[in-house]
Every structure is written in C-alpha cells, then in structure tokens.
Design an enzyme around this catalytic site. Structure first.
Site, PDB file in Angstrom:
ATOM      1  N   THR A  83       0.846  -1.200   0.094  1.00  0.00           N
ATOM      2  CA  THR A  83      -0.099   0.262  -0.135  1.00  0.00           C
ATOM      3  C   THR A  83       0.763   1.189   0.255  1.00  0.00           C
ATOM      4  O   THR A  83       0.601   2.172  -0.625  1.00  0.00           O
ATOM      5  CB  THR A  83      -0.888  -0.056   1.231  1.00  0.00           C
ATOM      6  OG1 THR A  83      -1.563  -1.229   1.285  1.00  0.00           O
ATOM      7  CG2 THR A  83      -1.850   1.095   1.201  1.00  0.00           C
ATOM      8  N   TYR A  84       1.969   1.124   0.753  1.00  0.00           N
ATOM      9  CA  TYR A  84       2.739   2.593   0.920  1.00  0.00           C
ATOM     10  C   TYR A  84       3.300   2.641  -0.190  1.00  0.00           C
ATOM     11  O   TYR A  84       3.469   3.737  -0.757  1.00  0.00           O
ATOM     12  CB  TYR A  84       3.713   2.262   1.960  1.00  0.00           C
ATOM     13  CG  TYR A  84       4.833   3.305   2.085  1.00  0.00           C
ATOM     14  CD1 TYR A  84       4.634   4.374   2.953  1.00  0.00           C
ATOM     15  CD2 TYR A  84       6.212   3.047   1.811  1.00  0.00           C
ATOM     16  CE1 TYR A  84       5.386   5.342   3.079  1.00  0.00           C
ATOM     17  CE2 TYR A  84       7.060   4.016   2.025  1.00  0.00           C
ATOM     18  CZ  TYR A  84       6.680   5.453   2.749  1.00  0.00           C
ATOM     19  OH  TYR A  84       7.592   6.154   2.725  1.00  0.00           O
ATOM     20  N   VAL A  85       4.117   1.530  -0.910  1.00  0.00           N
ATOM     21  CA  VAL A  85       4.788   1.655  -2.259  1.00  0.00           C
ATOM     22  C   VAL A  85       3.744   2.299  -3.274  1.00  0.00           C
ATOM     23  O   VAL A  85       4.081   3.097  -4.240  1.00  0.00           O
ATOM     24  CB  VAL A  85       5.217   0.309  -2.839  1.00  0.00           C
ATOM     25  CG1 VAL A  85       5.626   0.398  -4.130  1.00  0.00           C
ATOM     26  CG2 VAL A  85       6.502   0.031  -1.689  1.00  0.00           C
TER      27      VAL A  85
END
Length: 250
Positions: free
Chosen positions: A156-158
């Site tokens: 999700t962060y990436v």
C-alpha cells in the site's frame, strides 16, 4: 557548525505541513520557522505536536486526523485565516507500516491509501484558490525511493508513493500557468526515532551502508533543507520533478 542557506523569500510566507509532530515533519516545522515563515502543521499526537510548536517560534499546531477530509479542509482554512493564504504546502504525512500483500484486507488497503495518498490531493486542492489569488505557490509532495525500488511487504505504501509521483506531474502541468510549482522529494532511509525503534537495526544499517555512495546517515534536516530550496523563489523555474535524497542508493 555548517552555515546553511538563508532564503529571504521564505520570510513571512504561510506554510502548511502535514505530519509535522514527529520525524521529518517536525524537523521541517523547525527549519521553516528558522527562515521566518509562519508555519501551521497537523499531527495526531498532541503532546508531541505541542512540543514541536513550543520549539518553533510563530508556529501553530492543530490535532487533525488527515483521513477525515472535512476536518483537514477546515484546518487548512483555519491556518489560512491565521497566517494568510497558504503559499507553501508540504504533503509529508505517511505511514510505512509493514504488511504482506496476500494478507492485506481491502479495508487495510483503503486505510493505507487514506493516509499515504489522499491527503496530498485533498490539501493541494484546498490551497489552490489561495495560491492563485496570491499569484503562485509551491507544493512539495514527500514520496520515497521505495516507489522506485518496490520492496516487499509494503504494497500500500509503495503504491501510494508511486501515485504521489504521478500526481506531482499532473498538478505541475495543470497548475503551472497559475505559477504554482509542484515537486516531489523522495528520501531514502532517513534516521528518525520511529525507524530506530522499529526497523533500523545495526545489521540493517550496515547493509544499507554497503548500498550507498555516501557512507553517512541521512537525517531529517537533510530532507528539510532540500524542501526549503524547492519552496523558495531561488527554485522558481523548477516544477514537475522528483528529487531523490538517498546518499546514492538508487
């Protein structure tokens, strides 16, 4: 002690920073305040936010959950009423909690994007009218080299940081005629209290040092000082770019 740059064009400017109560964001609050800017910032930790506020003369802290769009917009409006139209926006807030892609629920995915991506658009859209009225402004989106490297267990962060990079390009092109500059800053492994507490072990740091050209820790101040330049008039013809600060990792 190094004598770092002073930017006269930042004095008196109205600055808004998300995620300003800790880590890189807290350092940004301090650095913009040292330049004489009027800084408003948000975070969740009241005690930490008030401590940062006390150490940055002229700054203003407001507790705000950035996933609550109406509350975030209301806080931006309050900041503009207090300090004048926001002409420097730093979209810094993020949460890089690890999780395996196959085990990530749809709720976790949406919650991750609500922290790591949505506030950048919400804040940018909110400050746009004021920047137009003021004759221009600067927006800085804090991304990560992880958007380029794509490490495991951070889907999700990436994905959010990759979208941040693309959003920068889109807004820079659309808002350029209004003299609004939009750039991305992509840090590498910055040594913050959170990283030291959770992931930056001696073994992990030794591996990192083997991968970089500059064999020193990258500090929050290094990121903040790059942001100062990119929001000052000294960088008036720079927009739509992604500035990597990772000691030569990528």
């Amino acid at each position: 002690m190094p004598d770092y740059a002073r930017y006269p064009s930042l004095e008196g400017r109205s600055v808004f920073i998300t995620g300003g109560s800790s880590g890189i964001g807290a350092c940004m609050v301090a650095e913009y305040a040292r330049q004489g800017a009027k800084v408003a910032f948000v975070g969740l930790d009241v005690a930490a936010g008030e401590k940062v506020e006390a150490g940055a003369p002229g700054s203003w802290f407001k507790r705000c959950d950035v996933t609550d769009a109406p509350a975030l917009e209301a806080t931006l409006a309050a900041a503009a009423e207090r300090h004048g139209p926001v002409t420097i926006l730093v979209n810094n807030v993020a949460n890089d909690t690890r999780h395996k892609a196959a085990e990530t629920t749809l709720e976790q995915w949406h919650r991750g994007l609500a922290v790591n991506l949505d506030p950048a658009f919400i804040c940018s859209r909110a400050v746009y009218p004021g920047m137009v009225e003021a004759g221009g402004g600067a927006i800085l989106n804090i991304s990560s080299i992880n958007a380029l490297l794509g490490p495991a267990e951070m889907p999700t962060y990436v994905a959010a940081k990759g979208a941040i990079n693309a959003l920068t390009k889109a807004l820079a092109r659309e808002w350029g005629p209004q003299k609004i500059r939009v750039n991305t800053v992509s840090p590498g492994w910055i040594v913050t209290e959170r990283q030291l507490a959770l992931w930056l072990t001696p073994e992990a740091e030794a591996e990192w040092m083997e991968q970089v050209a500059l064999k020193e820790r990258i500090l929050p101040e290094d990121v903040a000082r790059l942001c100062l330049f990119l929001s000052a008039d000294d960088s008036r013809m720079i927009t739509g770019q992604n500035f990597v600060i990772d000691g030569g990792r990528t």
